[in-house]
Design a protein around this motif. Sequence first.
Motif, PDB file in Angstrom:
ATOM      1  N   GLY A 215       0.807  -1.213   0.000  1.00  0.00           N
ATOM      2  CA  GLY A 215       0.000   0.000   0.000  1.00  0.00           C
ATOM      3  C   GLY A 215       0.839   1.261   0.000  1.00  0.00           C
ATOM      4  N   LEU A 216       1.901   1.287   0.802  1.00  0.00           N
ATOM      5  CA  LEU A 216       2.799   2.447   0.842  1.00  0.00           C
ATOM      6  C   LEU A 216       3.503   2.637  -0.494  1.00  0.00           C
ATOM      7  CD1 LEU A 216       4.387   1.945   4.376  1.00  0.00           C
ATOM      8  CD2 LEU A 216       2.882   3.825   3.692  1.00  0.00           C
ATOM      9  N   PHE A 217       3.884   1.535  -1.116  1.00  0.00           N
ATOM     10  CA  PHE A 217       4.547   1.603  -2.431  1.00  0.00           C
ATOM     11  C   PHE A 217       3.610   2.222  -3.474  1.00  0.00           C
ATOM     12  CE2 PHE A 217       5.639  -0.349  -6.532  1.00  0.00           C
ATOM     13  CZ  PHE A 217       6.978   0.031  -6.635  1.00  0.00           C
ATOM     14  N   ILE A 218       2.368   1.756  -3.510  1.00  0.00           N
ATOM     15  CA  ILE A 218       1.396   2.286  -4.478  1.00  0.00           C
ATOM     16  C   ILE A 218       1.054   3.738  -4.160  1.00  0.00           C
ATOM     17  CG2 ILE A 218      -0.962   2.052  -5.360  1.00  0.00           C
ATOM     18  CD1 ILE A 218      -0.715  -0.981  -4.809  1.00  0.00           C
ATOM     19  N   PHE A 219       0.782   4.020  -2.893  1.00  0.00           N
ATOM     20  CA  PHE A 219       0.376   5.364  -2.498  1.00  0.00           C
ATOM     21  C   PHE A 219       1.507   6.370  -2.726  1.00  0.00           C
ATOM     22  CE2 PHE A 219      -0.325   8.600   0.943  1.00  0.00           C
ATOM     23  CZ  PHE A 219      -1.452   9.185   0.369  1.00  0.00           C
ATOM     24  N   GLY A 220       2.731   5.994  -2.359  1.00  0.00           N
ATOM     25  CA  GLY A 220       3.862   6.893  -2.580  1.00  0.00           C
ATOM     26  C   GLY A 220       4.067   7.187  -4.049  1.00  0.00           C
ATOM     27  N   GLY A 221       3.969   6.165  -4.889  1.00  0.00           N
ATOM     28  CA  GLY A 221       4.125   6.354  -6.326  1.00  0.00           C
ATOM     29  C   GLY A 221       3.052   7.246  -6.919  1.00  0.00           C
ATOM     30  N   ILE A 222       1.824   7.057  -6.457  1.00  0.00           N
ATOM     31  CA  ILE A 222       0.717   7.886  -6.950  1.00  0.00           C
ATOM     32  C   ILE A 222       0.911   9.340  -6.535  1.00  0.00           C
ATOM     33  CG2 ILE A 222      -1.748   8.391  -6.660  1.00  0.00           C
ATOM     34  CD1 ILE A 222      -2.208   5.346  -6.471  1.00  0.00           C
ATOM     35  N   TRP A 223       1.181   9.556  -5.240  1.00  0.00           N
ATOM     36  CA  TRP A 223       1.190  10.929  -4.725  1.00  0.00           C
ATOM     37  C   TRP A 223       2.393  11.720  -5.233  1.00  0.00           C
ATOM     38  CZ3 TRP A 223      -2.637  13.618  -3.451  1.00  0.00           C
ATOM     39  CH2 TRP A 223      -2.485  14.830  -2.785  1.00  0.00           C
ATOM     40  N   LEU A 224       3.492  11.052  -5.557  1.00  0.00           N
ATOM     41  CA  LEU A 224       4.660  11.738  -6.097  1.00  0.00           C
ATOM     42  C   LEU A 224       4.365  12.425  -7.426  1.00  0.00           C
ATOM     43  CD1 LEU A 224       7.786   9.460  -5.486  1.00  0.00           C
ATOM     44  CD2 LEU A 224       7.626  11.910  -5.003  1.00  0.00           C
ATOM     45  N   SER A 225       3.517  11.808  -8.242  1.00  0.00           N
ATOM     46  CA  SER A 225       3.353  12.289  -9.621  1.00  0.00           C
ATOM     47  C   SER A 225       1.909  12.601  -9.991  1.00  0.00           C
ATOM     48  CB  SER A 225       3.918  11.242 -10.590  1.00  0.00           C
ATOM     49  OG  SER A 225       5.286  10.999 -10.345  1.00  0.00           O
ATOM     50  N   ILE A 226       1.033  12.716  -9.001  1.00  0.00           N
ATOM     51  CA  ILE A 226      -0.383  12.885  -9.321  1.00  0.00           C
ATOM     52  C   ILE A 226      -0.653  14.179 -10.076  1.00  0.00           C
ATOM     53  CG2 ILE A 226      -0.962  13.956  -7.090  1.00  0.00           C
ATOM     54  CD1 ILE A 226      -3.141  11.445  -9.060  1.00  0.00           C
ATOM     55  N   ASN A 227       0.049  15.263  -9.719  1.00  0.00           N
ATOM     56  CA  ASN A 227      -0.170  16.539 -10.405  1.00  0.00           C
ATOM     57  C   ASN A 227       0.261  16.469 -11.865  1.00  0.00           C
ATOM     58  OD1 ASN A 227      -1.149  18.593  -8.315  1.00  0.00           O
ATOM     59  ND2 ASN A 227       0.625  17.739  -7.274  1.00  0.00           N
ATOM     60  N   ASP A 228       1.453  15.911 -12.099  1.00  0.00           N
ATOM     61  CA  ASP A 228       1.919  15.766 -13.476  1.00  0.00           C
ATOM     62  C   ASP A 228       1.039  14.811 -14.270  1.00  0.00           C
ATOM     63  OD1 ASP A 228       3.948  17.553 -13.242  1.00  0.00           O
ATOM     64  OD2 ASP A 228       5.536  16.081 -12.969  1.00  0.00           O
ATOM     65  N   ALA A 229       0.552  13.765 -13.613  1.00  0.00           N
ATOM     66  CA  ALA A 229      -0.325  12.797 -14.296  1.00  0.00           C
ATOM     67  C   ALA A 229      -1.600  13.485 -14.780  1.00  0.00           C
ATOM     68  CB  ALA A 229      -0.659  11.646 -13.363  1.00  0.00           C
ATOM     69  N   PHE A 230      -2.176  14.334 -13.951  1.00  0.00           N
ATOM     70  CA  PHE A 230      -3.372  15.076 -14.362  1.00  0.00           C
ATOM     71  C   PHE A 230      -3.087  15.940 -15.585  1.00  0.00           C
ATOM     72  CE2 PHE A 230      -6.927  15.252 -11.064  1.00  0.00           C
ATOM     73  CZ  PHE A 230      -6.656  13.979 -10.606  1.00  0.00           C
ATOM     74  N   THR A 231      -1.861  16.499 -15.645  1.00  0.00           N
ATOM     75  CA  THR A 231      -1.508  17.377 -16.765  1.00  0.00           C
ATOM     76  C   THR A 231      -1.279  16.603 -18.048  1.00  0.00           C
ATOM     77  OG1 THR A 231      -0.482  18.966 -15.242  1.00  0.00           O
ATOM     78  CG2 THR A 231       0.131  19.116 -17.570  1.00  0.00           C
ATOM     79  N   VAL A 232      -0.417  15.570 -17.993  1.00  0.00           N
ATOM     80  CA  VAL A 232      -0.066  14.844 -19.225  1.00  0.00           C
ATOM     81  C   VAL A 232      -1.241  14.036 -19.765  1.00  0.00           C
ATOM     82  CG1 VAL A 232       2.362  14.740 -18.595  1.00  0.00           C
ATOM     83  CG2 VAL A 232       0.865  12.846 -17.976  1.00  0.00           C
ATOM     84  N   LEU A 233      -2.149  13.623 -18.876  1.00  0.00           N
ATOM     85  CA  LEU A 233      -3.326  12.874 -19.325  1.00  0.00           C
ATOM     86  C   LEU A 233      -4.482  13.785 -19.696  1.00  0.00           C
ATOM     87  CD1 LEU A 233      -3.279   9.923 -16.740  1.00  0.00           C
ATOM     88  CD2 LEU A 233      -2.586   9.861 -19.151  1.00  0.00           C
TER      89      LEU A 233
END
Length: 501
Positions: A317-335
């Motif tokens: 869970g920490l692995f998934i959550f950390g990966g998501i939260w690190l790049s969530i802003n950029d993900a919203f932009t590029v997608l």
Amino acid sequence: MGTIRKQAIYSSIVIYIGFLVGAINTWLFIKSGSGAFTPAQYGLTRLFFDVGHLMFTVASLGMLPAVYKFFPYYNDNLSLKQNDLYTWGMVIPLLGFVLVIAGGLIFEPLIVQKFSEKSLLFVDYYHWVFLFGFGILVFTVLETYSNIFRRTVLPNFLKEAMFRFLTLVLILLFYFSAISYDGFIKLFAILYIIIAVVLGFILLRSKHFSFTFSISHVTRKFKKKMATLAAYIYGGTIILILSQVADSIMIASISEKGIIDAGIYSLAAYVANLIQVPQRSMIAITIPVLSQAWKDKNMSEINRIYQRTSINLLLIGLFIFGGIWLSINDAFTVLQVQKDYEAGLQVIFFLGIARLIDAGTGVNAQIIGTSTQWRFEFLTGVILLTLFLPLNYILIKQFGIVGSAYSNVISFAVYNAIRIWFLWYKYKLQPFNSKTILSLLLTITAYFICYYLFQNMEGWTGIILRSSLFGLLFIAGVFAMKLTPDALQLLEVVKKRWSNR
């Protein structure tokens, strides 16, 4: 065993295909551009799911678990034509749905009053939700029959892959202006009916079951036990479904932007729920092992499973959550996600915390549920709902959609704390050790290293570099600090297979 393994593999493939198609659908729902869906239109599809599943649960009257439980008795003592369990398994839920329709029509003025101001779109298509809920009911009954015949791949394919593929077709038809949104939502409302018809036709062709209204001697013998089981499980199921769907329904009713906020919240919940995907698989694996351990009174094995699942699920869970939260802003932009959905970023964070709490406390629900104290699991469900519903209402009114996320954190923290206390008090079992704290410290350290190193990098470059380094640091830390024995065992297996090549 070969058949079970084969069906498990095929079902897993189908589920992953469905997940991929579902991810594409979600992206098409939320991306910006001409002809795109609005958050309100996306929110309506999510409300169809939530309200439709609530309708199905209420209508089922707890009958389907009774079908699973008592099918062997019917199958061993009756011929196919005499087996009336198939009839009652379908008729009783259908009668339950008649009651749901009656209740829905009686309370329609109240629904209109509560939703018309902020979620008029839901009011406009209110009657179509009944078709959606009816489709879920019929399909799930037929899925139950298919499962007891040990034909699990077919219903999984229809539910996980075919439903999402048909949804994708409707989305593309809407995007290319072949249908209006009115046509889209009305066709969407009957998708479950379509896959139910397909499943029903295949089951009838297989000649595995038939319908009879003659009451068998097996029904006469077990009717009281079946009713007791159904009633008890029914109560627990209602509690479970309410805890899952109440937040989005409340948001559509009372939040500032109504159904628009429901759409934003649904996307946030979809992202946060990725943390729970491994938990679902682990639960299915541990239940039979725990049942055997309780039978053998093997408390050391139960404690081992408790602590092992806690640390494993927390790390994943920490692995998934950390990966998501690190790049969530950029993900919203590029997608090219619509700007409106950025209001759900805080929701993703706090719902992620709630999911981590639930995952990191291990399989406490399954340990209690397979023990002689299984009634306490029902009691904790009542406590969860009693806390969750009023808290959700108050915090949504006060803070908007992030208030529902706050409610999830508080409710699931209390809910799991009670179960942890109970298992310690009754059996001296507890899920945590020093590795739990080290796991949290590892995640925080890896997160901030990646964040500050690449904070000025944007787009796919930033996403790939942050995610890659975070993954390397996290995995290296898990092995270096020996946070879970399973990681080391997995490494040994890989080494042996590699050396045997």
